[in-house]
Design a protein around this motif. Structure first.
Motif, short mmCIF file in Angstrom:
data_model
loop_
_atom_site.label_atom_id
_atom_site.label_comp_id
_atom_site.label_asym_id
_atom_site.label_seq_id
_atom_site.Cartn_x
_atom_site.Cartn_y
_atom_site.Cartn_z
N MET A 1 1.23 0.71 -10.40
CA MET A 1 0.24 -0.02 -9.64
C MET A 1 0.87 -1.22 -8.93
O MET A 1 0.53 -1.52 -7.80
N TYR A 2 1.78 -1.91 -9.64
CA TYR A 2 2.44 -3.08 -9.06
C TYR A 2 3.20 -2.72 -7.79
O TYR A 2 3.11 -3.41 -6.78
N TRP A 3 3.97 -1.64 -7.84
CA TRP A 3 4.78 -1.26 -6.68
C TRP A 3 3.92 -0.78 -5.53
O TRP A 3 4.31 -0.93 -4.36
N LEU A 4 2.78 -0.23 -5.82
CA LEU A 4 1.86 0.16 -4.76
C LEU A 4 1.35 -1.07 -4.02
O LEU A 4 1.30 -1.09 -2.78
N VAL A 5 1.02 -2.11 -4.76
CA VAL A 5 0.56 -3.37 -4.14
C VAL A 5 1.69 -3.99 -3.32
O VAL A 5 1.45 -4.47 -2.20
N VAL A 6 2.90 -3.97 -3.84
CA VAL A 6 4.05 -4.52 -3.11
C VAL A 6 4.28 -3.73 -1.82
O VAL A 6 4.51 -4.32 -0.76
N MET A 7 4.19 -2.42 -1.88
CA MET A 7 4.40 -1.59 -0.69
C MET A 7 3.32 -1.84 0.35
O MET A 7 3.61 -1.96 1.55
N ILE A 8 2.08 -1.93 -0.07
CA ILE A 8 0.98 -2.20 0.86
C ILE A 8 1.14 -3.58 1.48
O ILE A 8 0.93 -3.76 2.68
N ALA A 9 1.54 -4.57 0.67
CA ALA A 9 1.75 -5.93 1.20
C ALA A 9 2.87 -5.93 2.23
O ALA A 9 2.76 -6.59 3.27
N PHE A 10 3.95 -5.19 1.98
CA PHE A 10 5.04 -5.13 2.94
C PHE A 10 4.59 -4.45 4.23
O PHE A 10 4.96 -4.88 5.32
N LEU A 11 3.82 -3.39 4.13
CA LEU A 11 3.33 -2.71 5.33
C LEU A 11 2.41 -3.63 6.14
O LEU A 11 2.48 -3.64 7.37
#
Length: 89
Positions: A1-11
């Motif tokens: 879940m954490y990495w999904l949030v990081v990826m969405i924030a980067f996008l």
């Protein structure tokens, strides 16, 4: 879940940077890519050299600006390389 949030924030950061660069170019504001690159580090380093205790809110804002400037540098560098390759191919 954490990495999904990081990826969405980067996008989201990437999209915002693309729009900000397009907005600047639309108004004929051309910032050299090296200014973006140097500013990315200086925006964090200089305030920390001047003030030893920086509030977390301001520090977070400085790191966000650092990320925006760094991504802008990468976008500008990519477009420069593409233009160079098209010109010399």
């Amino acid at each position: 879940m954490y990495w999904l949030v990081v990826m969405i924030a980067f996008l989201i950061l990437l999209v915002l940077c693309q729009f900000s660069l397009a907005w600047l170019k639309q108004r004929d504001v051309h910032v050299n890519r090296w200014i973006w690159g140097v500013a990315a580090f200086l925006i964090v380093i200089v305030p920390h050299l001047i003030w030893h205790q920086i509030p977390t809110v301001i520090d977070t804002g400085l790191y966000l600006l650092c990320a925006v400037f760094a991504v802008n540098f990468m976008i500008e560098q990519h477009s420069y390389i593409q233009a160079f390759n098209e010109k010399h191919s």
